[in-house]
Design a protein around this motif. Structure first.
Motif, PDB file in Angstrom:
ATOM      1  N   GLU A 180      20.063  37.404  46.726  1.00 62.42           N
ATOM      2  CA  GLU A 180      21.252  37.358  47.589  1.00 62.42           C
ATOM      3  C   GLU A 180      22.428  36.694  46.874  1.00 62.42           C
ATOM      4  O   GLU A 180      23.556  37.209  46.899  1.00 62.42           O
ATOM      5  CB  GLU A 180      20.914  36.583  48.862  1.00 62.42           C
ATOM      6  CG  GLU A 180      22.075  36.475  49.841  1.00 62.42           C
ATOM      7  CD  GLU A 180      21.667  35.804  51.140  1.00 62.42           C
ATOM      8  OE1 GLU A 180      22.539  35.179  51.776  1.00 62.42           O
ATOM      9  OE2 GLU A 180      20.480  35.896  51.516  1.00 62.42           O
ATOM     10  N   LEU A 204      25.895  38.863  45.909  1.00 66.87           N
ATOM     11  CA  LEU A 204      27.194  38.473  46.459  1.00 66.87           C
ATOM     12  C   LEU A 204      28.169  38.088  45.350  1.00 66.87           C
ATOM     13  O   LEU A 204      29.372  38.373  45.450  1.00 66.87           O
ATOM     14  CB  LEU A 204      27.019  37.311  47.437  1.00 66.87           C
ATOM     15  CG  LEU A 204      26.275  37.648  48.729  1.00 66.87           C
ATOM     16  CD1 LEU A 204      26.130  36.413  49.611  1.00 66.87           C
ATOM     17  CD2 LEU A 204      26.993  38.756  49.503  1.00 66.87           C
ATOM     18  N   ASN A 237      31.782  39.983  44.673  1.00 67.18           N
ATOM     19  CA  ASN A 237      33.029  39.232  44.522  1.00 67.18           C
ATOM     20  C   ASN A 237      33.703  39.540  43.192  1.00 67.18           C
ATOM     21  O   ASN A 237      34.943  39.564  43.100  1.00 67.18           O
ATOM     22  CB  ASN A 237      32.751  37.729  44.630  1.00 67.18           C
ATOM     23  CG  ASN A 237      32.407  37.302  46.052  1.00 67.18           C
ATOM     24  OD1 ASN A 237      32.872  37.918  47.016  1.00 67.18           O
ATOM     25  ND2 ASN A 237      31.601  36.263  46.195  1.00 67.18           N
ATOM     26  N   CYS A 260      32.838  46.649  50.341  1.00 64.26           N
ATOM     27  CA  CYS A 260      32.390  45.334  49.852  1.00 64.26           C
ATOM     28  C   CYS A 260      32.190  44.365  51.012  1.00 64.26           C
ATOM     29  O   CYS A 260      31.219  43.597  51.036  1.00 64.26           O
ATOM     30  CB  CYS A 260      33.408  44.766  48.862  1.00 64.26           C
ATOM     31  SG  CYS A 260      33.452  45.624  47.265  1.00 64.26           S
ATOM     32  N   THR A 292      28.598  42.643  52.275  1.00 56.64           N
ATOM     33  CA  THR A 292      28.391  41.212  52.516  1.00 56.64           C
ATOM     34  C   THR A 292      27.858  40.958  53.918  1.00 56.64           C
ATOM     35  O   THR A 292      26.961  40.129  54.120  1.00 56.64           O
ATOM     36  CB  THR A 292      29.710  40.451  52.311  1.00 56.64           C
ATOM     37  OG1 THR A 292      30.197  40.695  50.977  1.00 56.64           O
ATOM     38  CG2 THR A 292      29.517  38.957  52.503  1.00 56.64           C
ATOM     39  N   ASN A 331      23.729  39.483  55.300  1.00 58.12           N
ATOM     40  CA  ASN A 331      23.455  38.379  56.229  1.00 58.12           C
ATOM     41  C   ASN A 331      22.706  38.801  57.484  1.00 58.12           C
ATOM     42  O   ASN A 331      22.456  37.962  58.361  1.00 58.12           O
ATOM     43  CB  ASN A 331      24.777  37.710  56.628  1.00 58.12           C
ATOM     44  CG  ASN A 331      25.456  37.040  55.439  1.00 58.12           C
ATOM     45  OD1 ASN A 331      24.798  36.404  54.627  1.00 58.12           O
ATOM     46  ND2 ASN A 331      26.761  37.198  55.333  1.00 58.12           N
TER      47      ASN A 331
END
Length: 292
Positions: free
Chosen positions: A156, A160, A164, A230, A234, A238
């Motif tokens: 994870e 991420l 970014n 994107c 994200t 979660n």
């Protein structure tokens, strides 16, 4: 929270003179592929173990092995005393009657290979022993799940950070877009001059053609959609449920927008940035294959 499909778990249980050892390993797979190796005496537990593993693990190529480590006493094979002694007396009598040398050290190994000397016994398995096996399997599966969660947390963080990076690269594209307008205008103007240096160009018409050409190369929509993908990636990371397949689909959509950016770039610096974005995306796709 992400969960990896890669992991390892081990558990042990002692029952009487036996130590039951369960090991389970898993790798990534599109479906649930379960391979179970267990002693024949526990064969009746196979379906129950398979059902529990499928429920707990959901997906992955899983190998589980169940083995038994026994003490020397429990491993000793029982000998049929009466049969052994009957063979021994017969051989001793034959040797005595025929004046044949009789060496017990040589005779005993031969007797042990004769029929019925080794007593075959069918081992009875107590229900408590079967429960011990199931408990060991449950502990090994739980250890594997905890391992998967730890690996998932690492994945994870990595995913991420790469998303970014793609957003950061996308931000770097903007300064080159203004330069691109100047380059397109200059290129069209130079092409006209090469045709005829004395040609007269209607400035308004020229600007209209430049604008039309730039509209064909406009990447605003692609940038907006890439940012949305994107963001969705994200958000999906979660989510509490298994999202491995969904992340793979989102990564494909991100790839389409990045490819379109590259085809419309018409600028060397933007092309370089697109290549870096593609590199990060490929790593995202590879990592997504390991996610449950």
């Amino acid at each position: 929270m992400l969960v990896s499909m890669t992991g390892y778990g081990k558990a042990e249980r002692v029952f009487g003179n036996k130590k039951i050892v369960v090991e389970v390993r898993s790798l990534n797979s599109k479906q649930f592929d379960f391979n179970l190796r267990l002693p024949a005496i526990y064969r009746e537990l196979e379906m129950e173990i398979r059902t529990k593993a499928a429920k707990e693990l959901e997906r992955g190529k899983v190998d589980m092995s169940i083995s038994i480590e026994e003490t020397a006493e429990s491993q000793a094979i029982p000998i049929n005393d009466s049969v052994f002694m009957a063979y021994y007396r017969q051989l001793s009598d034959i040797a005595s009657k025929n004046s044949i040398s009789f060496n017990p050290a040589e005779v005993v190994p031969a007797i042990l290979r004769l029929p019925e000397v080794i007593r075959a016994q069918k081992e009875e398995i107590a229900p408590e022993e079967l429960d011990a096996v199931l408990q060991a399997c449950a502990e090994a599966l739980n250890a594997l799940i905890q391992f998967r969660k730890q690996e998932g947390a690492i994945l994870e963080k990595d995913l991420l950070s790469r998303v970014n990076l793609i957003l950061d690269y996308l931000q770097r594209v903007e300064p080159f877009e203004k330069q691109r307008i100047h380059d397109v205008r200059k290129r069209i103007s130079d092409s006209l001059k090469q045709i005829d240096a004395n040609i007269k160009v209607d400035d308004n018409r020229f600007e209209q053609e430049v604008i039309y050409y730039l509209e064909k190369l406009d990447i605003t929509e692609e940038k907006v959609r890439l940012r949305q993908h994107c963001s969705y990636f994200t958000e999906t990371v979660n989510q509490p449920e298994s999202v491995g397949r969904k992340l793979g689909f989102i990564a494909q959509e991100m790839g389409r927008e990045i490819n379109t950016l590259g085809s419309k770039a018409n600028n060397a610096e933007i092309q370089k940035i697109v290549v870096m974005m593609k590199d990060e995306l490929e790593k995202i796709k590879e990592q997504s294959l390991n996610i449950l």
